[in-house]
Design a protein around this motif. Structure first.
Motif, PDB file in Angstrom:
ATOM      1  N   PHE A 175      10.361   6.800  -9.034  1.00 24.82           N
ATOM      2  CA  PHE A 175      10.561   7.548 -10.277  1.00 24.82           C
ATOM      3  C   PHE A 175      11.459   8.766 -10.067  1.00 24.82           C
ATOM      4  O   PHE A 175      11.422   9.734 -10.815  1.00 24.82           O
ATOM      5  CB  PHE A 175       9.228   7.934 -10.944  1.00 24.82           C
ATOM      6  N   GLY A 176      12.312   8.689  -9.042  1.00 23.89           N
ATOM      7  CA  GLY A 176      13.390   9.647  -8.892  1.00 23.89           C
ATOM      8  C   GLY A 176      12.989  11.057  -8.543  1.00 23.89           C
ATOM      9  O   GLY A 176      13.779  11.994  -8.712  1.00 23.89           O
ATOM     10  N   ILE A 177      11.799  11.238  -8.012  1.00 18.61           N
ATOM     11  CA  ILE A 177      11.352  12.587  -7.683  1.00 18.61           C
ATOM     12  C   ILE A 177      11.898  13.008  -6.319  1.00 18.61           C
ATOM     13  O   ILE A 177      12.102  12.182  -5.436  1.00 18.61           O
ATOM     14  CB  ILE A 177       9.812  12.662  -7.704  1.00 18.61           C
ATOM     15  N   LYS A 178      12.155  14.294  -6.154  1.00 13.46           N
ATOM     16  CA  LYS A 178      12.672  14.789  -4.881  1.00 13.46           C
ATOM     17  C   LYS A 178      11.583  14.773  -3.812  1.00 13.46           C
ATOM     18  O   LYS A 178      10.398  14.839  -4.106  1.00 13.46           O
ATOM     19  CB  LYS A 178      13.184  16.225  -5.037  1.00 13.46           C
ATOM     20  N   GLU A 179      12.042  14.715  -2.544  1.00 11.26           N
ATOM     21  CA  GLU A 179      11.125  14.826  -1.417  1.00 11.26           C
ATOM     22  C   GLU A 179      11.484  16.067  -0.609  1.00 11.26           C
ATOM     23  O   GLU A 179      12.656  16.379  -0.418  1.00 11.26           O
ATOM     24  CB  GLU A 179      11.232  13.602  -0.498  1.00 11.26           C
ATOM     25  N   PHE A 189       4.247  19.251  -4.481  1.00 13.04           N
ATOM     26  CA  PHE A 189       4.442  20.641  -4.058  1.00 13.04           C
ATOM     27  C   PHE A 189       5.668  21.171  -4.792  1.00 13.04           C
ATOM     28  O   PHE A 189       6.791  20.768  -4.500  1.00 13.04           O
ATOM     29  CB  PHE A 189       4.650  20.707  -2.543  1.00 13.04           C
ATOM     30  N   HIS A 190       5.444  22.034  -5.768  1.00 16.12           N
ATOM     31  CA  HIS A 190       6.530  22.558  -6.602  1.00 16.12           C
ATOM     32  C   HIS A 190       7.433  21.425  -7.096  1.00 16.12           C
ATOM     33  O   HIS A 190       8.667  21.505  -7.024  1.00 16.12           O
ATOM     34  CB  HIS A 190       7.356  23.590  -5.828  1.00 16.12           C
ATOM     35  N   GLY A 191       6.794  20.367  -7.600  1.00 14.37           N
ATOM     36  CA  GLY A 191       7.540  19.258  -8.179  1.00 14.37           C
ATOM     37  C   GLY A 191       8.143  18.307  -7.178  1.00 14.37           C
ATOM     38  O   GLY A 191       8.934  17.433  -7.547  1.00 14.37           O
ATOM     39  N   ARG A 192       7.778  18.443  -5.908  1.00  8.91           N
ATOM     40  CA  ARG A 192       8.334  17.588  -4.864  1.00  8.91           C
ATOM     41  C   ARG A 192       7.234  16.822  -4.139  1.00  8.91           C
ATOM     42  O   ARG A 192       6.135  17.321  -3.967  1.00  8.91           O
ATOM     43  CB  ARG A 192       9.120  18.427  -3.852  1.00  8.91           C
ATOM     44  N   LEU A 193       7.606  15.619  -3.705  1.00 10.00           N
ATOM     45  CA  LEU A 193       6.730  14.865  -2.823  1.00 10.00           C
ATOM     46  C   LEU A 193       6.833  15.494  -1.444  1.00 10.00           C
ATOM     47  O   LEU A 193       7.928  15.606  -0.887  1.00 10.00           O
ATOM     48  CB  LEU A 193       7.192  13.407  -2.778  1.00 10.00           C
ATOM     49  N   LEU A 194       5.727  15.958  -0.894  1.00  7.73           N
ATOM     50  CA  LEU A 194       5.751  16.644   0.391  1.00  7.73           C
ATOM     51  C   LEU A 194       5.415  15.651   1.499  1.00  7.73           C
ATOM     52  O   LEU A 194       4.294  15.136   1.575  1.00  7.73           O
ATOM     53  CB  LEU A 194       4.739  17.798   0.388  1.00  7.73           C
ATOM     54  N   THR A 195       6.402  15.356   2.345  1.00  4.09           N
ATOM     55  CA  THR A 195       6.197  14.376   3.404  1.00  4.09           C
ATOM     56  C   THR A 195       6.486  15.001   4.765  1.00  4.09           C
ATOM     57  O   THR A 195       7.174  16.011   4.880  1.00  4.09           O
ATOM     58  CB  THR A 195       7.094  13.136   3.219  1.00  4.09           C
ATOM     59  N   ALA A 196       5.932  14.360   5.784  1.00  9.30           N
ATOM     60  CA  ALA A 196       6.212  14.757   7.169  1.00  9.30           C
ATOM     61  C   ALA A 196       6.655  13.512   7.920  1.00  9.30           C
ATOM     62  O   ALA A 196       6.169  12.409   7.665  1.00  9.30           O
ATOM     63  CB  ALA A 196       4.972  15.358   7.819  1.00  9.30           C
ATOM     64  N   ILE A 197       7.583  13.684   8.835  1.00 10.04           N
ATOM     65  CA  ILE A 197       8.019  12.592   9.710  1.00 10.04           C
ATOM     66  C   ILE A 197       7.697  12.994  11.139  1.00 10.04           C
ATOM     67  O   ILE A 197       8.007  14.113  11.564  1.00 10.04           O
ATOM     68  CB  ILE A 197       9.520  12.304   9.555  1.00 10.04           C
ATOM     69  N   ASP A 198       7.072  12.096  11.859  1.00  7.36           N
ATOM     70  CA  ASP A 198       6.740  12.374  13.254  1.00  7.36           C
ATOM     71  C   ASP A 198       6.688  11.061  14.020  1.00  7.36           C
ATOM     72  O   ASP A 198       6.482   9.994  13.442  1.00  7.36           O
ATOM     73  CB  ASP A 198       5.406  13.101  13.365  1.00  7.36           C
ATOM     74  N   GLY A 199       6.890  11.154  15.322  1.00  2.25           N
ATOM     75  CA  GLY A 199       6.915   9.966  16.166  1.00  2.25           C
ATOM     76  C   GLY A 199       5.891  10.044  17.282  1.00  2.25           C
ATOM     77  O   GLY A 199       5.294  11.092  17.543  1.00  2.25           O
ATOM     78  N   THR A 208       0.824  -1.213   0.000  1.00  2.00           N
ATOM     79  CA  THR A 208       0.000   0.000   0.000  1.00  2.00           C
ATOM     80  C   THR A 208       0.856   1.260   0.000  1.00  2.00           C
ATOM     81  O   THR A 208       0.416   2.306  -0.467  1.00  2.00           O
ATOM     82  CB  THR A 208      -0.943   0.044   1.225  1.00  2.00           C
ATOM     83  N   ALA A 209       2.085   1.156   0.544  1.00  2.00           N
ATOM     84  CA  ALA A 209       2.976   2.318   0.599  1.00  2.00           C
ATOM     85  C   ALA A 209       3.631   2.609  -0.746  1.00  2.00           C
ATOM     86  O   ALA A 209       4.163   3.702  -0.948  1.00  2.00           O
ATOM     87  CB  ALA A 209       4.057   2.096   1.658  1.00  2.00           C
ATOM     88  N   SER A 210       3.602   1.644  -1.666  1.00  2.00           N
ATOM     89  CA  SER A 210       4.256   1.844  -2.965  1.00  2.00           C
ATOM     90  C   SER A 210       3.272   1.918  -4.121  1.00  2.00           C
ATOM     91  O   SER A 210       3.609   2.424  -5.190  1.00  2.00           O
ATOM     92  CB  SER A 210       5.256   0.715  -3.226  1.00  2.00           C
ATOM     93  N   ILE A 211       2.047   1.442  -3.909  1.00  2.00           N
ATOM     94  CA  ILE A 211       1.077   1.428  -5.003  1.00  2.00           C
ATOM     95  C   ILE A 211       0.742   2.868  -5.424  1.00  2.00           C
ATOM     96  O   ILE A 211       0.531   3.751  -4.589  1.00  2.00           O
ATOM     97  CB  ILE A 211      -0.192   0.651  -4.584  1.00  2.00           C
ATOM     98  N   SER A 254       5.687   4.753 -11.096  1.00  2.00           N
ATOM     99  CA  SER A 254       6.292   5.588 -12.133  1.00  2.00           C
ATOM    100  C   SER A 254       5.574   6.929 -12.140  1.00  2.00           C
ATOM    101  O   SER A 254       4.499   7.073 -11.545  1.00  2.00           O
ATOM    102  CB  SER A 254       6.170   4.928 -13.514  1.00  2.00           C
ATOM    103  N   ARG A 255       6.162   7.896 -12.815  1.00  2.00           N
ATOM    104  CA  ARG A 255       5.530   9.217 -12.896  1.00  2.00           C
ATOM    105  C   ARG A 255       4.189   9.121 -13.621  1.00  2.00           C
ATOM    106  O   ARG A 255       3.213   9.786 -13.256  1.00  2.00           O
ATOM    107  CB  ARG A 255       6.456  10.192 -13.621  1.00  2.00           C
ATOM    108  N   ARG A 256       4.127   8.255 -14.628  1.00  2.00           N
ATOM    109  CA  ARG A 256       2.875   8.097 -15.376  1.00  2.00           C
ATOM    110  C   ARG A 256       1.780   7.526 -14.481  1.00  2.00           C
ATOM    111  O   ARG A 256       0.649   8.027 -14.462  1.00  2.00           O
ATOM    112  CB  ARG A 256       3.109   7.164 -16.574  1.00  2.00           C
ATOM    113  N   VAL A 257       2.114   6.488 -13.715  1.00  2.00           N
ATOM    114  CA  VAL A 257       1.140   5.875 -12.806  1.00  2.00           C
ATOM    115  C   VAL A 257       0.727   6.882 -11.734  1.00  2.00           C
ATOM    116  O   VAL A 257      -0.451   7.001 -11.389  1.00  2.00           O
ATOM    117  CB  VAL A 257       1.730   4.604 -12.155  1.00  2.00           C
TER     118      VAL A 257
END
Length: 403
Positions: free
Chosen positions: A192-196, A115-125, A96-99, A103-106
């Motif tokens: 697909f090599g996108i920045k985070e 977000f401006h060409g980046r995957l926007l992630t947050a890390i929290d514990g 589920t974390a990879s589906i 690829s960029r097309r998928v």
């Protein structure tokens, strides 16, 4: 094919795969080889149902739904689950974390947001309370008054725009949040090599941690506590550039953004991500995009009830943990597709608010119907059950209210 159907199909493949079974059953040559009343698949389904009641009550409910003849007590269930490891539950979660990120097309076809060409992630514990057992106490450590309560440390990396948990860890309490974050960032979540661009709350900043991120070429945004970075504390409100000297003598340029909160407190952000056109308001909005990770923890803990563990061994805790992460992502996948249909149906109704699927109803539907749809081997019947689940979800909606 919709992501929900694809995720269901891949779940079924994993659940019924002999290779997965080989990786999961500890003594494959001797356990779950004969026709037993409690088969390997049924045991996994029972754990996936993530019951919050006694095993007796759970089995009674399970038997009604599956027309099963299985008779099982708590001891027999514990003995059966001890014969398998957490592999199948990890694989389901990792699927589920990879589906949708293959690829960029998928990603684009699935409506992926950047977000401006980046995957926007947050890390929290978060601290996770565990049931008491000597084994859990010794493995995970303790917290609380008198250091008597077995406690684990959970950390997740979450795609805040696409509502998917990309990675999750459950470690001993002594494992620090920064250590967990670095271990998660060693993985490449998307293919697909996108920045985070990663957002961290104020508890994560340290000079060493930020330097490690800079060395690894990671883009980040830190919310800063006072007196952590003197060069930032001395600056007035607005956007500024400062120099940060690494231990190897090289310099890195950082952007410091300071602004007032409604409470009157001054907020400070430090980032190595900047665009010329970005204003203070843009950075403020960027940081506040982190908020969904807080609501995701609310779903994990209070809707799917992560801390209602069904076993008292390290293996059982890990099985339940990855089951919860898998169910959380599946709920998000189904909710996203239901929300699209809900908004399409209501687009001409001039409602004051937008509407969305009720998360409580989705979780309830999953408890009763989802695991049995996953177990359906017929693609046609499984597809019909997926559609029935989506239709049931769409029947219960709540308004999206500002704030």
């Amino acid at each position: 094919m919709k992501i929900s159907s694809q995720a269901m199909n891949e779940s079924t493949t994993i659940l019924h795969s002999e290779e997965t079974k080989k990786r999961t059953v500890k003594d494959y040559e001797h356990h779950f080889r004969r026709n037993r009343k409690l088969s390997y698949t049924m045991l996994v389904m029972l754990i996936l149902s993530h019951f919050q009641c006694t095993i007796k009550s759970a089995l009674k409910h399970f038997k009604l739904l599956t027309d099963s003849k299985v008779k099982l007590c708590q001891s027999a269930f514990s003995q059966a689950r001890a014969k398998i490891n957490d592999s199948v539950f990890r694989e389901l979660f990792e699927m589920t974390a990879s589906i949708g990120y293959e690829s960029r097309r998928v990603f684009n076809k699935a409506g992926g947001k950047l977000f401006h060409g980046r995957l926007l992630t947050a890390i929290d514990g978060s601290q996770i309370k565990l049931p008491f057992s000597t084994e859990l106490k010794e493995h995970f450590g303790t917290s609380g008054k008198g250091e008597k309560a077995p406690t684990a440390r959970c950390s997740i990396q979450y795609d805040v725009l696409n509502d998917i948990i990309l990675d999750a860890r459950l470690d001993p309490f002594s494992h620090g949040e920064r250590r967990q974050a670095l271990e998660m960032l060693e993985k490449k979540h998307n293919k697909f090599g996108i920045k985070e661009l990663i957002i961290f709350d104020r508890g994560y900043y340290s000079a060493d941690f930020m330097e490690e991120l800079l060395i690894r070429g990671r883009e980040f945004v830190f919310r800063m506590a006072a007196k952590k970075l003197a060069a930032a504390d001395a600056l007035p409100k607005g956007i500024h550039t400062i120099k940060f000297t690494l231990k190897n003598g090289k310099n890195a340029r950082l952007r410091v953004v300071k602004f007032d909160l409604p409470s009157g407190e001054t907020e400070t952000l430090v980032t190595n991500f900047y665009l010329r056109k970005m204003t203070v308001e843009d950075y403020k909005e960027l940081y506040f995009k982190r908020w969904p990770i807080e609501t995701k923890y609310d779903i994990v803990k209070n809707r799917i009830h992560l801390e209602n563990f069904t076993g008292r061994t390290v293996e059982a805790i890990s099985q339940d943990f990855y089951t919860c992460m898998y169910l959380t992502n599946m709920v998000a996948i189904f909710k996203d597709e239901a929300d699209e249909d809900i908004q399409e149906v209501r687009k001409d109704k001039n409602n004051i608010h937008e509407y969305q699927a009720n998360i409580n109803e989705i979780v309830g539907t999953f408890k009763d119907r989802f695991v049995f749809a996953v177990n359906e081997k017929s693609p046609t019947k499984r597809s019909r059950q997926v559609n029935e689940i989506l239709e049931e979800i769409k029947d219960s909606v709540v308004p999206k209210r500002p704030g």
